[in-house]
Design a protein around this motif. Structure first.
Motif, PDB file in Angstrom:
ATOM      1  N   ALA A 109       0.874  -1.181   0.000  1.00  0.00           N
ATOM      2  CA  ALA A 109       0.000   0.000   0.000  1.00  0.00           C
ATOM      3  C   ALA A 109       0.905   1.223   0.000  1.00  0.00           C
ATOM      4  O   ALA A 109       1.872   1.296   0.755  1.00  0.00           O
TER       5      ALA A 109
ATOM      6  N   TYR B 270      -3.236  12.250  -5.117  1.00  0.00           N
ATOM      7  CA  TYR B 270      -3.995  11.961  -6.333  1.00  0.00           C
ATOM      8  C   TYR B 270      -4.870  13.137  -6.711  1.00  0.00           C
ATOM      9  O   TYR B 270      -5.123  14.046  -5.922  1.00  0.00           O
TER      10      TYR B 270
ATOM     11  N   CYS C  52      -4.145   9.559  -0.233  1.00  0.00           N
ATOM     12  CA  CYS C  52      -4.778   8.367   0.338  1.00  0.00           C
ATOM     13  C   CYS C  52      -3.857   7.162   0.127  1.00  0.00           C
ATOM     14  O   CYS C  52      -2.938   7.199  -0.691  1.00  0.00           O
ATOM     15  N   TRP C  53      -4.138   6.120   0.885  1.00  0.00           N
ATOM     16  CA  TRP C  53      -3.409   4.860   0.747  1.00  0.00           C
ATOM     17  C   TRP C  53      -4.047   4.061  -0.372  1.00  0.00           C
ATOM     18  O   TRP C  53      -5.272   3.910  -0.412  1.00  0.00           O
ATOM     19  N   MET C  54      -3.238   3.571  -1.292  1.00  0.00           N
ATOM     20  CA  MET C  54      -3.759   2.796  -2.415  1.00  0.00           C
ATOM     21  C   MET C  54      -2.824   1.646  -2.747  1.00  0.00           C
ATOM     22  O   MET C  54      -1.646   1.675  -2.429  1.00  0.00           O
ATOM     23  N   LYS C  55      -3.406   0.656  -3.403  1.00  0.00           N
ATOM     24  CA  LYS C  55      -2.669  -0.546  -3.784  1.00  0.00           C
ATOM     25  C   LYS C  55      -2.612  -0.624  -5.308  1.00  0.00           C
ATOM     26  O   LYS C  55      -3.634  -0.482  -5.985  1.00  0.00           O
TER      27      LYS C  55
ATOM     28  N   TYR D 112      -4.541   1.640  -9.695  1.00  0.00           N
ATOM     29  CA  TYR D 112      -4.499   1.523  -8.240  1.00  0.00           C
ATOM     30  C   TYR D 112      -5.929   1.394  -7.728  1.00  0.00           C
ATOM     31  O   TYR D 112      -6.874   1.831  -8.386  1.00  0.00           O
ATOM     32  N   VAL D 113      -6.062   0.830  -6.531  1.00  0.00           N
ATOM     33  CA  VAL D 113      -7.369   0.736  -5.898  1.00  0.00           C
ATOM     34  C   VAL D 113      -7.216   1.132  -4.434  1.00  0.00           C
ATOM     35  O   VAL D 113      -6.176   0.898  -3.814  1.00  0.00           O
ATOM     36  N   ALA D 114      -8.261   1.762  -3.900  1.00  0.00           N
ATOM     37  CA  ALA D 114      -8.312   2.116  -2.482  1.00  0.00           C
ATOM     38  C   ALA D 114      -9.719   1.811  -1.989  1.00  0.00           C
ATOM     39  O   ALA D 114     -10.692   1.902  -2.743  1.00  0.00           O
ATOM     40  N   TYR D 115      -9.804   1.431  -0.717  1.00  0.00           N
ATOM     41  CA  TYR D 115     -11.089   1.061  -0.133  1.00  0.00           C
ATOM     42  C   TYR D 115     -11.400   1.987   1.033  1.00  0.00           C
ATOM     43  O   TYR D 115     -10.502   2.413   1.761  1.00  0.00           O
TER      44      TYR D 115
ATOM     45  N   GLU E 260     -15.131   1.701  -3.191  1.00  0.00           N
ATOM     46  CA  GLU E 260     -13.931   1.187  -3.848  1.00  0.00           C
ATOM     47  C   GLU E 260     -13.554   2.224  -4.912  1.00  0.00           C
ATOM     48  O   GLU E 260     -14.347   2.502  -5.808  1.00  0.00           O
ATOM     49  N   TYR E 261     -12.383   2.806  -4.772  1.00  0.00           N
ATOM     50  CA  TYR E 261     -11.928   3.844  -5.687  1.00  0.00           C
ATOM     51  C   TYR E 261     -10.858   3.275  -6.607  1.00  0.00           C
ATOM     52  O   TYR E 261      -9.887   2.686  -6.140  1.00  0.00           O
TER      53      TYR E 261
END
Length: 148
Positions: free
Chosen positions: A18, A23, A37-40, A50-53, A73-74
């Motif tokens: 993460a 962004y 934000c934290w994203m994967k 990337y995705v972030a929840y 879910e972003y």
């Protein structure tokens, strides 16, 4: 400052990373805003995905919710070394103007990189299925990538 966390997913023993990233998003306007934000990362290439929840616990006023709990879910696309940009939001609750917001996000991200993608998306020749916007990245890679 902490900007990356790696851990092992106990379900499959895979490493998950993460990253804290700044962004870009467009909220109710065509003027960009930024935040962190934290994203994967879920896909790499000329455009990375990337995705972030997020989870919203809602607002409970005694015996009922005035704001329903929801999950979000972003999905973000990052072109080369630019800042990631929100492309798609999957919510567990109905969202007003979701189609209009999605069109704006796609247009703002791809207008200079792949105008044909914007045209085809707005003409509904490209359709996002199963709440996964990867079809947009795949279209770009096939038709507009500078690596072709």
């Amino acid at each position: 400052m902490l900007d990356k966390v790696e851990y092992i997913n106990p379900k499959n023993n895979e490493t998950v990373t993460a990253e804290l990233k700044e962004y870009i998003y467009f909220f109710l306007s065509d003027k960009p805003k930024t935040t962190f934000c934290w994203m994967k990362k879920i896909n790499s290439g000329e455009i990375s995905t990337y995705v972030a929840y997020a989870y919203d616990g809602g607002v409970n006023n005694g015996y009922h919710y005035s704001v329903t709990p929801s999950s979000h879910e972003y999905f973000f696309f990052q072109y080369k070394n630019e800042k990631p940009q929100v492309i798609y939001i999957n919510n567990s609750i109905p969202t007003l103007n979701k189609k209009q917001m999605l069109r704006r996000q796609v247009r703002n991200f791809f207008k200079d990189k792949c105008p044909q993608l914007v045209s085809d998306f707005e003409a509904e020749k490209i359709v996002i299925k199963n709440n996964n916007p990867e079809v947009l990245r795949q279209y770009y890679e096939k038709n507009c990538s500078t690596n072709n």
